[in-house]
Design a protein around this motif. Structure first.
Motif, PDB file in Angstrom:
ATOM      1  N   SER A 101      60.540  20.363 120.871  1.00  0.00           N
ATOM      2  CA  SER A 101      60.401  20.170 119.425  1.00  0.00           C
ATOM      3  C   SER A 101      61.035  21.315 118.650  1.00  0.00           C
ATOM      4  O   SER A 101      61.617  21.111 117.577  1.00  0.00           O
ATOM      5  CB  SER A 101      58.930  20.013 119.037  1.00  0.00           C
ATOM      6  OG  SER A 101      58.174  21.145 119.413  1.00  0.00           O
ATOM      7  N   SER A 102      60.950  22.532 119.179  1.00  0.00           N
ATOM      8  CA  SER A 102      61.562  23.672 118.489  1.00  0.00           C
ATOM      9  C   SER A 102      63.077  23.573 118.516  1.00  0.00           C
ATOM     10  O   SER A 102      63.748  23.879 117.514  1.00  0.00           O
ATOM     11  CB  SER A 102      61.102  24.981 119.139  1.00  0.00           C
ATOM     12  OG  SER A 102      59.696  25.140 119.016  1.00  0.00           O
ATOM     13  N   LEU A 103      63.640  23.149 119.636  1.00  0.00           N
ATOM     14  CA  LEU A 103      65.091  22.977 119.719  1.00  0.00           C
ATOM     15  C   LEU A 103      65.572  21.903 118.748  1.00  0.00           C
ATOM     16  O   LEU A 103      66.596  22.071 118.074  1.00  0.00           O
ATOM     17  CB  LEU A 103      65.487  22.623 121.153  1.00  0.00           C
ATOM     18  CG  LEU A 103      65.359  23.748 122.186  1.00  0.00           C
ATOM     19  CD1 LEU A 103      65.407  23.188 123.604  1.00  0.00           C
ATOM     20  CD2 LEU A 103      66.462  24.787 121.997  1.00  0.00           C
ATOM     21  N   VAL A 104      64.839  20.801 118.654  1.00  0.00           N
ATOM     22  CA  VAL A 104      65.234  19.725 117.737  1.00  0.00           C
ATOM     23  C   VAL A 104      65.079  20.179 116.290  1.00  0.00           C
ATOM     24  O   VAL A 104      65.945  19.901 115.442  1.00  0.00           O
ATOM     25  CB  VAL A 104      64.419  18.450 118.038  1.00  0.00           C
ATOM     26  CG1 VAL A 104      64.579  17.421 116.925  1.00  0.00           C
ATOM     27  CG2 VAL A 104      64.861  17.846 119.369  1.00  0.00           C
ATOM     28  N   ALA A 105      63.997  20.891 115.988  1.00  0.00           N
ATOM     29  CA  ALA A 105      63.815  21.389 114.619  1.00  0.00           C
ATOM     30  C   ALA A 105      64.926  22.355 114.226  1.00  0.00           C
ATOM     31  O   ALA A 105      65.447  22.301 113.104  1.00  0.00           O
ATOM     32  CB  ALA A 105      62.451  22.068 114.502  1.00  0.00           C
ATOM     33  N   LYS A 106      65.308  23.235 115.136  1.00  0.00           N
ATOM     34  CA  LYS A 106      66.379  24.188 114.851  1.00  0.00           C
ATOM     35  C   LYS A 106      67.724  23.460 114.723  1.00  0.00           C
ATOM     36  O   LYS A 106      68.535  23.778 113.834  1.00  0.00           O
ATOM     37  CB  LYS A 106      66.449  25.240 115.948  1.00  0.00           C
ATOM     38  CG  LYS A 106      67.447  26.359 115.711  1.00  0.00           C
ATOM     39  CD  LYS A 106      67.069  27.240 114.532  1.00  0.00           C
ATOM     40  CE  LYS A 106      65.878  28.111 114.817  1.00  0.00           C
ATOM     41  NZ  LYS A 106      65.586  29.070 113.714  1.00  0.00           N
ATOM     42  N   ALA A 107      67.961  22.492 115.598  1.00  0.00           N
ATOM     43  CA  ALA A 107      69.214  21.735 115.537  1.00  0.00           C
ATOM     44  C   ALA A 107      69.343  20.984 114.220  1.00  0.00           C
ATOM     45  O   ALA A 107      70.450  20.847 113.676  1.00  0.00           O
ATOM     46  CB  ALA A 107      69.290  20.762 116.709  1.00  0.00           C
ATOM     47  N   ALA A 108      68.235  20.514 113.676  1.00  0.00           N
ATOM     48  CA  ALA A 108      68.284  19.769 112.415  1.00  0.00           C
ATOM     49  C   ALA A 108      68.758  20.642 111.260  1.00  0.00           C
ATOM     50  O   ALA A 108      69.281  20.121 110.267  1.00  0.00           O
ATOM     51  CB  ALA A 108      66.908  19.190 112.105  1.00  0.00           C
ATOM     52  N   GLU A 109      68.612  21.946 111.377  1.00  0.00           N
ATOM     53  CA  GLU A 109      69.043  22.844 110.303  1.00  0.00           C
ATOM     54  C   GLU A 109      70.552  22.794 110.081  1.00  0.00           C
ATOM     55  O   GLU A 109      71.034  23.095 108.989  1.00  0.00           O
ATOM     56  CB  GLU A 109      68.590  24.276 110.603  1.00  0.00           C
ATOM     57  CG  GLU A 109      67.072  24.433 110.593  1.00  0.00           C
ATOM     58  CD  GLU A 109      66.620  25.834 110.964  1.00  0.00           C
ATOM     59  OE1 GLU A 109      67.490  26.717 111.190  1.00  0.00           O
ATOM     60  OE2 GLU A 109      65.396  26.055 111.045  1.00  0.00           O
ATOM     61  N   PHE A 110      71.316  22.396 111.105  1.00  0.00           N
ATOM     62  CA  PHE A 110      72.762  22.258 110.944  1.00  0.00           C
ATOM     63  C   PHE A 110      73.113  21.124 109.974  1.00  0.00           C
ATOM     64  O   PHE A 110      74.248  21.049 109.504  1.00  0.00           O
ATOM     65  CB  PHE A 110      73.436  21.983 112.290  1.00  0.00           C
ATOM     66  CG  PHE A 110      73.467  23.168 113.213  1.00  0.00           C
ATOM     67  CD1 PHE A 110      74.186  24.316 112.895  1.00  0.00           C
ATOM     68  CD2 PHE A 110      72.768  23.140 114.412  1.00  0.00           C
ATOM     69  CE1 PHE A 110      74.206  25.400 113.744  1.00  0.00           C
ATOM     70  CE2 PHE A 110      72.791  24.229 115.273  1.00  0.00           C
ATOM     71  CZ  PHE A 110      73.506  25.363 114.940  1.00  0.00           C
ATOM     72  N   GLN A 111      72.165  20.234 109.720  1.00  0.00           N
ATOM     73  CA  GLN A 111      72.437  19.090 108.843  1.00  0.00           C
ATOM     74  C   GLN A 111      71.851  19.275 107.446  1.00  0.00           C
ATOM     75  O   GLN A 111      71.779  18.315 106.679  1.00  0.00           O
ATOM     76  CB  GLN A 111      71.914  17.813 109.501  1.00  0.00           C
ATOM     77  CG  GLN A 111      72.575  17.545 110.849  1.00  0.00           C
ATOM     78  CD  GLN A 111      72.247  16.166 111.410  1.00  0.00           C
ATOM     79  OE1 GLN A 111      72.225  15.167 110.685  1.00  0.00           O
ATOM     80  NE2 GLN A 111      72.010  16.107 112.716  1.00  0.00           N
ATOM     81  N   GLY A 112      71.456  20.485 107.125  1.00  0.00           N
ATOM     82  CA  GLY A 112      71.003  20.769 105.774  1.00  0.00           C
ATOM     83  C   GLY A 112      69.496  20.916 105.672  1.00  0.00           C
ATOM     84  O   GLY A 112      68.741  20.439 106.520  1.00  0.00           O
ATOM     85  N   ALA A 113      69.075  21.581 104.601  1.00  0.00           N
ATOM     86  CA  ALA A 113      67.662  21.908 104.432  1.00  0.00           C
ATOM     87  C   ALA A 113      66.799  20.657 104.298  1.00  0.00           C
ATOM     88  O   ALA A 113      65.689  20.605 104.845  1.00  0.00           O
ATOM     89  CB  ALA A 113      67.481  22.805 103.212  1.00  0.00           C
ATOM     90  N   ASP A 114      67.278  19.651 103.572  1.00  0.00           N
ATOM     91  CA  ASP A 114      66.464  18.454 103.378  1.00  0.00           C
ATOM     92  C   ASP A 114      66.232  17.720 104.694  1.00  0.00           C
ATOM     93  O   ASP A 114      65.105  17.275 104.981  1.00  0.00           O
ATOM     94  CB  ASP A 114      67.132  17.513 102.369  1.00  0.00           C
ATOM     95  CG  ASP A 114      67.107  18.064 100.953  1.00  0.00           C
ATOM     96  OD1 ASP A 114      66.310  18.992 100.691  1.00  0.00           O
ATOM     97  OD2 ASP A 114      67.892  17.571 100.109  1.00  0.00           O
ATOM     98  N   VAL A 115      67.285  17.590 105.495  1.00  0.00           N
ATOM     99  CA  VAL A 115      67.133  16.944 106.798  1.00  0.00           C
ATOM    100  C   VAL A 115      66.194  17.758 107.681  1.00  0.00           C
ATOM    101  O   VAL A 115      65.307  17.208 108.356  1.00  0.00           O
ATOM    102  CB  VAL A 115      68.503  16.758 107.475  1.00  0.00           C
ATOM    103  CG1 VAL A 115      68.331  16.327 108.937  1.00  0.00           C
ATOM    104  CG2 VAL A 115      69.329  15.725 106.723  1.00  0.00           C
ATOM    105  N   ALA A 116      66.365  19.077 107.683  1.00  0.00           N
ATOM    106  CA  ALA A 116      65.516  19.929 108.515  1.00  0.00           C
ATOM    107  C   ALA A 116      64.044  19.798 108.138  1.00  0.00           C
ATOM    108  O   ALA A 116      63.165  19.752 109.014  1.00  0.00           O
ATOM    109  CB  ALA A 116      65.966  21.383 108.396  1.00  0.00           C
ATOM    110  N   GLU A 117      63.754  19.716 106.829  1.00  0.00           N
ATOM    111  CA  GLU A 117      62.371  19.559 106.378  1.00  0.00           C
ATOM    112  C   GLU A 117      61.778  18.256 106.896  1.00  0.00           C
ATOM    113  O   GLU A 117      60.639  18.213 107.379  1.00  0.00           O
ATOM    114  CB  GLU A 117      62.301  19.590 104.853  1.00  0.00           C
ATOM    115  CG  GLU A 117      62.563  20.947 104.237  1.00  0.00           C
ATOM    116  CD  GLU A 117      61.475  21.956 104.539  1.00  0.00           C
ATOM    117  OE1 GLU A 117      60.305  21.547 104.727  1.00  0.00           O
ATOM    118  OE2 GLU A 117      61.790  23.151 104.610  1.00  0.00           O
TER     119      GLU A 117
END
Length: 309
Positions: A101-117
Motif C-alpha cells: 500500500s505504501s508503494l502504491v500510495a507513493k507511486a500515485a504521487e507521480f500523477q498529481g496531488a489530487d490523484v495521490a489523495e
C-alpha cells in the motif's frame, strides 16, 4: 518505467512532513483534522508524506491469526471510540505488510496531488471500511482502480519500479530518525505519540506525527491531537500563514473529496446533510458518505442505496 528526472522544488515558506501509514488506525482517525489543516494553510506550503511502514517485513507472523485478528479488532474498536472514525463491520485479518500500500500510495504521487489523495484514501478505506487491508500489490492496485484521473497502468508500473522502492526505503529510514522532542511526550491525548522503540533498539515516529519546518526551526506534533495543536505549531513558525477555511457546502465537499466520514463532514461542511444523491455506506461506527461518481467506481463498497436528502 522511465521517470522524469527530479526537478528541485522552489523553497517553501513552510514544510509539513506527515509520518503515516495507509493502514494505521490513528492516522485514519486524524483525517478530519488533517483535511481541515491542509485547507487552512495558505501561501507556499509543501505537505509531504513519509511512509513509515507500520507492518514491516521483519515482523514475526502470528502463531494464531484468528486470535491476532480478534485482538486487533478490539484495538481498532477502542481507537474508533476516541476518534469516532469508521471501523469495519468485520475485519478479515491483520495486515501482513504495509509495503504494497505504501508503494502504491507513493507511486500515485507521480500523477498529481489530487490523484495521490484519492488513492491514499482508497487504501485507508480498504481496511477501515471494507475490513480487508490492501496488504498485497494486487489488493492495493485494485483499491486504487477507478480513482478520478488515475492511469492504472502507469500506477502499476511505477509501484513496481526501483525508484519508488527507493523512495519508500528513504521514508522508512527517515521515520526512524525522530527528533528528540518526541522521544518522551506528555499530554492528555489517548495517543500522545511518543516515539516507538524498534527491534534494533532505535526509535520511529508514532503514527501519525506532523513535523513543521521553516528555515532552521521546526515543531513536532505527534499522535492524535486537536486542530489547535497543529495551528499553534504553525503560528510559532510562520504567524499569519494559517487561515481557517470557510466551511464548504455539503455537495461541494463531497465532490471535492469523494468520500466523507461523519467527523469529516462536521469539520469541513456547513448546511443540510446529506446532500442529494449522496451514497451512504454503513460501517461499525457510523456511515461513510460517497459522491455518486465515487460510488459508481466502487461497487464492492456500495451495498446500500443512495441516501435520501
Amino acid at each position: 518505467m522511465t521517470h522524469t528526472p527530479r526537478v528541485p522544488e522552489p523553497p517553501a515558506v513552510l514544510e509539513v512532513v506527515e509520518y503515516t501509514d495507509p493502514l494505521c488506525p490513528w492516522a485514519w482517525g486524524s483525517e478530519p483534522t488533517f483535511r481541515a489543516l491542509r485547507a487552512s494553510l495558505t501561501g507556499e506550503v509543501r505537505w509531504r508524506r513519509a511512509y513509515a511502514i507500520l507492518f514491516d517485513h521483519d515482523d514475526d507472523p502470528a502463531p494464531d491469526p484468528a486470535a491476532e485478528t480478534a485482538w486487533y479488532t478490539r484495538y481498532v474498536t477502542e481507537i474508533s471510540a476516541h476518534t469516532l472514525a469508521p471501523r469495519p463491520l468485520r475485519l478479515k485479518r491483520v495486515a501482513a505488510s504495509s509495503w504494497p500500500s505504501s508503494l502504491v500510495a507513493k507511486a500515485a504521487e507521480f500523477q498529481g496531488a489530487d490523484v495521490a489523495e484519492r488513492v491514499l484514501r482508497r487504501l485507508r478505506e480498504s481496511v477501515f471500511v471494507l475490513g480487508e487491508p490492501a496488504d498485497t500489490t494486487a489488493l492495493a492496485l485494485s483499491a486504487a482502480r477507478g480513482a478520478p484521473g488515475l492511469d492504472p497502468r502507469r500506477l502499476a508500473a511505477d509501484a513496481a519500479s526501483a525508484d519508488v522502492l527507493e523512495r519508500i526505503r528513504a521514508d522508512r529510514a527517515e521515520a526512524r530518525r525522530p527528533v528528540p522532542e518526541v522521544l518522551s511526550v506528555q499530554g492528555g491525548s489517548p495517543h500522545p505519540g511518543a516515539a516507538k522503540e524498534t527491534l534494533d533498539g532505535g526509535h520511529r515516529y508514532a503514527l501519525p506525527t506532523l513535523v513543521f519546518r521553516a528555515g532552521g526551526a521546526y515543531r513536532a506534533v505527534p499522535g492524535w491531537r486537536p486542530f489547535e495543536a497543529y495551528a499553534a505549531a504553525v503560528d510559532e513558525l510562520r504567524p499569519g500563514l494559517l487561515n481557517p477555511a470557510e466551511p464548504l457546502s455539503p455537495a461541494r465537499a463531497l465532490e471535492r473529496h469523494g468520500s466523507l466520514t461523519e467527523p469529516e463532514r462536521r469539520a469541513l461542511t456547513e448546511g443540510a446533510w446529506p446532500p442529494p444523491h449522496a451514497v451512504r455506506v454503513d460501517t461499525g461506527n457510523g456511515p461513510v458518505w460517497l459522491h455518486p461518481d465515487e460510488a459508481a467506481a466502487r461497487p464492492e463498497v456500495t451495498s446500500s442505496a443512495p441516501a435520501s436528502p
